[in-house]
Design a protein around this motif. Structure first.
Motif, PDB file in Angstrom:
ATOM      1  N   ALA A  62       0.825  -1.218   0.000  1.00 13.42           N
ATOM      2  CA  ALA A  62       0.000   0.000   0.000  1.00 13.42           C
ATOM      3  C   ALA A  62       0.857   1.265   0.000  1.00 13.42           C
ATOM      4  N   LYS A  63       2.106   1.131   0.359  1.00 14.53           N
ATOM      5  CA  LYS A  63       3.037   2.268   0.289  1.00 14.53           C
ATOM      6  C   LYS A  63       3.335   2.624  -1.171  1.00 14.53           C
ATOM      7  N   TYR A  64       3.177   1.661  -2.073  1.00 15.88           N
ATOM      8  CA  TYR A  64       3.571   1.815  -3.470  1.00 15.88           C
ATOM      9  C   TYR A  64       2.408   1.972  -4.439  1.00 15.88           C
ATOM     10  N   ILE A  65       1.244   1.430  -4.096  1.00 15.63           N
ATOM     11  CA  ILE A  65       0.131   1.447  -5.043  1.00 15.63           C
ATOM     12  C   ILE A  65      -1.087   2.163  -4.461  1.00 15.63           C
ATOM     13  N   ASP A  66      -1.917   2.694  -5.343  1.00 15.00           N
ATOM     14  CA  ASP A  66      -3.223   3.203  -4.966  1.00 15.00           C
ATOM     15  C   ASP A  66      -4.154   1.997  -4.941  1.00 15.00           C
ATOM     16  N   VAL A  67      -4.407   1.484  -3.756  1.00 18.27           N
ATOM     17  CA  VAL A  67      -5.138   0.233  -3.606  1.00 18.27           C
ATOM     18  C   VAL A  67      -6.516   0.322  -4.247  1.00 18.27           C
ATOM     19  N   ASP A  68      -7.218   1.441  -4.060  1.00 16.80           N
ATOM     20  CA  ASP A  68      -8.563   1.565  -4.633  1.00 16.80           C
ATOM     21  C   ASP A  68      -8.562   1.417  -6.147  1.00 16.80           C
ATOM     22  N   SER A  69      -7.553   1.967  -6.816  1.00 18.46           N
ATOM     23  CA  SER A  69      -7.505   1.838  -8.281  1.00 18.46           C
ATOM     24  C   SER A  69      -7.228   0.393  -8.692  1.00 18.46           C
ATOM     25  N   PHE A  70      -6.419  -0.321  -7.912  1.00 18.50           N
ATOM     26  CA  PHE A  70      -6.158  -1.732  -8.202  1.00 18.50           C
ATOM     27  C   PHE A  70      -7.415  -2.564  -7.964  1.00 18.50           C
ATOM     28  N   VAL A  71      -8.180  -2.256  -6.901  1.00 20.83           N
ATOM     29  CA  VAL A  71      -9.440  -2.950  -6.633  1.00 20.83           C
ATOM     30  C   VAL A  71     -10.416  -2.705  -7.786  1.00 20.83           C
ATOM     31  N   ASP A  72     -10.623  -1.443  -8.153  1.00 18.46           N
ATOM     32  CA  ASP A  72     -11.565  -1.133  -9.234  1.00 18.46           C
ATOM     33  C   ASP A  72     -11.157  -1.790 -10.553  1.00 18.46           C
ATOM     34  N   ASP A  73      -9.874  -1.750 -10.859  1.00 17.79           N
ATOM     35  CA  ASP A  73      -9.389  -2.366 -12.088  1.00 17.79           C
ATOM     36  C   ASP A  73      -9.659  -3.868 -12.077  1.00 17.79           C
ATOM     37  N   HIS A  74      -9.355  -4.524 -10.970  1.00 16.80           N
ATOM     38  CA  HIS A  74      -9.558  -5.973 -10.906  1.00 16.80           C
ATOM     39  C   HIS A  74     -11.037  -6.334 -10.984  1.00 16.80           C
ATOM     40  N   ILE A  75     -11.886  -5.534 -10.338  1.00 18.24           N
ATOM     41  CA  ILE A  75     -13.328  -5.784 -10.431  1.00 18.24           C
ATOM     42  C   ILE A  75     -13.790  -5.669 -11.881  1.00 18.24           C
ATOM     43  N   LEU A  76     -13.370  -4.628 -12.568  1.00 17.17           N
ATOM     44  CA  LEU A  76     -13.797  -4.439 -13.954  1.00 17.17           C
ATOM     45  C   LEU A  76     -13.274  -5.554 -14.855  1.00 17.17           C
ATOM     46  N   MET A  77     -12.038  -5.986 -14.633  1.00 14.82           N
ATOM     47  CA  MET A  77     -11.491  -7.069 -15.452  1.00 14.82           C
ATOM     48  C   MET A  77     -12.218  -8.383 -15.166  1.00 14.82           C
ATOM     49  N   THR A  78     -12.564  -8.614 -13.905  1.00 11.31           N
ATOM     50  CA  THR A  78     -13.299  -9.825 -13.543  1.00 11.31           C
ATOM     51  C   THR A  78     -14.725  -9.771 -14.085  1.00 11.31           C
ATOM     52  N   PHE A  79     -15.388  -8.638 -13.899  1.00  6.74           N
ATOM     53  CA  PHE A  79     -16.764  -8.459 -14.358  1.00  6.74           C
ATOM     54  C   PHE A  79     -16.869  -8.657 -15.867  1.00  6.74           C
ATOM     55  N   SER A  80     -15.905  -8.139 -16.605  1.00  3.82           N
ATOM     56  CA  SER A  80     -15.950  -8.226 -18.066  1.00  3.82           C
ATOM     57  C   SER A  80     -15.291  -9.489 -18.609  1.00  3.82           C
ATOM     58  N   LYS A  81     -14.687 -10.282 -17.715  1.00  3.24           N
ATOM     59  CA  LYS A  81     -13.974 -11.500 -18.123  1.00  3.24           C
ATOM     60  C   LYS A  81     -12.949 -11.190 -19.211  1.00  3.24           C
ATOM     61  N   ASP A  82     -12.190 -10.128 -18.990  1.00  2.00           N
ATOM     62  CA  ASP A  82     -11.193  -9.685 -19.965  1.00  2.00           C
ATOM     63  C   ASP A  82      -9.923 -10.518 -19.824  1.00  2.00           C
ATOM     64  N   ILE A  83      -9.712 -11.431 -20.759  1.00  6.90           N
ATOM     65  CA  ILE A  83      -8.569 -12.334 -20.653  1.00  6.90           C
ATOM     66  C   ILE A  83      -7.239 -11.643 -20.938  1.00  6.90           C
ATOM     67  N   ASP A  84      -7.269 -10.470 -21.550  1.00  8.48           N
ATOM     68  CA  ASP A  84      -6.038  -9.719 -21.787  1.00  8.48           C
ATOM     69  C   ASP A  84      -5.531  -9.006 -20.537  1.00  8.48           C
ATOM     70  N   SER A  85      -6.357  -8.898 -19.527  1.00  4.82           N
ATOM     71  CA  SER A  85      -6.073  -7.992 -18.413  1.00  4.82           C
ATOM     72  C   SER A  85      -4.827  -8.341 -17.607  1.00  4.82           C
ATOM     73  N   HIS A  86      -4.231  -9.464 -17.820  1.00  2.00           N
ATOM     74  CA  HIS A  86      -3.046  -9.840 -17.059  1.00  2.00           C
ATOM     75  C   HIS A  86      -1.752  -9.645 -17.830  1.00  2.00           C
ATOM     76  N   LEU A  87      -1.845  -9.598 -19.141  1.00  2.00           N
ATOM     77  CA  LEU A  87      -0.631  -9.543 -19.949  1.00  2.00           C
ATOM     78  C   LEU A  87      -0.630  -8.459 -21.015  1.00  2.00           C
ATOM     79  N   LEU A  88      -1.785  -8.067 -21.485  1.00  2.00           N
ATOM     80  CA  LEU A  88      -1.875  -7.115 -22.588  1.00  2.00           C
ATOM     81  C   LEU A  88      -2.878  -6.019 -22.250  1.00  2.00           C
ATOM     82  N   SER A  89      -2.690  -4.889 -22.867  1.00  3.77           N
ATOM     83  CA  SER A  89      -3.615  -3.765 -22.714  1.00  3.77           C
ATOM     84  C   SER A  89      -3.795  -3.358 -21.257  1.00  3.77           C
ATOM     85  N   VAL A  90      -2.741  -3.488 -20.483  1.00  2.00           N
ATOM     86  CA  VAL A  90      -2.760  -3.088 -19.078  1.00  2.00           C
ATOM     87  C   VAL A  90      -2.023  -1.752 -18.983  1.00  2.00           C
TER      88      VAL A  90
END
Length: 183
Positions: A62-90
């Motif tokens: 949490a010293k290095y990242i904005d946790v809320d933005s990481f939470v929101d990003d992960h929720i959106l990637m999970t909700f949309s089932k975006d398979i690129d979200s781990h390696l591409l277009s990040v």
């Protein structure tokens, strides 16, 4: 920064164990000190995430990242089932004096059911790919934040009623064009 296929003549670098490209400033416009600084920052983040005190509120991730933005990003990637979200277009950015943020979100051409939803977001798969989300999902506080944010979104923006209203709105926008398309 982006984690994506580099454009021609766009040099990449490794930071925090991830293949990255500097979007702004472009790598050719960065000084060596700037380049080294961001690499060091990302490497420190990766070391902290892999260490025994990664979820320490003062010295952990949490010293290095904005946790809320990481939470929101992960929720959106999970909700949309975006398979690129781990390696591409990040995409991610780090404001001067601030922490690393995820975003802006980008490129959903391989989302919404284009893969097996039972396996793409598996933590073991994330760990094998080396992305930081696996370590974040090991932290009960991150998972609790994720759940709280999901419940908040489901009661408003991601509520079934709102999602259906959005779909109905899009359908009404193309309704007239559908008739012309059939002629």
């Amino acid at each position: 920064l982006k984690m994506d296929r580099p454009d021609p003549a766009e040099p990449g670098f490794n930071g925090g164990g991830l293949p990255l490209v500097s979007v702004y400033p472009k790598a050719r416009d960065m000084t060596e000190a700037q380049s080294n600084w961001i690499k060091d920052y990302l490497n420190e983040l990766a070391d902290v995430l892999a260490g025994p005190n990664s979820n320490d509120p003062v010295h952990g991730y949490a010293k290095y990242i904005d946790v809320d933005s990481f939470v929101d990003d992960h929720i959106l990637m999970t909700f949309s089932k975006d398979i690129d979200s781990h390696l591409l277009s990040v995409y991610m950015f780090k404001p001067r004096g601030g922490r690393l943020h995820m975003g802006p979100v980008w490129d959903f051409d391989r989302s919404l059911g284009s893969s097996d939803p039972e396996t793409w977001s598996d933590v073991a798969d994330l760990r094998a790919k080396g992305f930081w989300r696996a370590q974040l999902l090991d932290d009960p506080q991150f998972v609790e934040s994720w759940g709280a944010r999901w419940r908040q979104l489901r009661s408003g923006l991601f509520s079934t009623e709102n999602l259906l209203a959005i779909i109905d709105g899009f359908a009404s926008e193309i309704d007239e064009a559908q008739v012309r398309d059939s002629e």
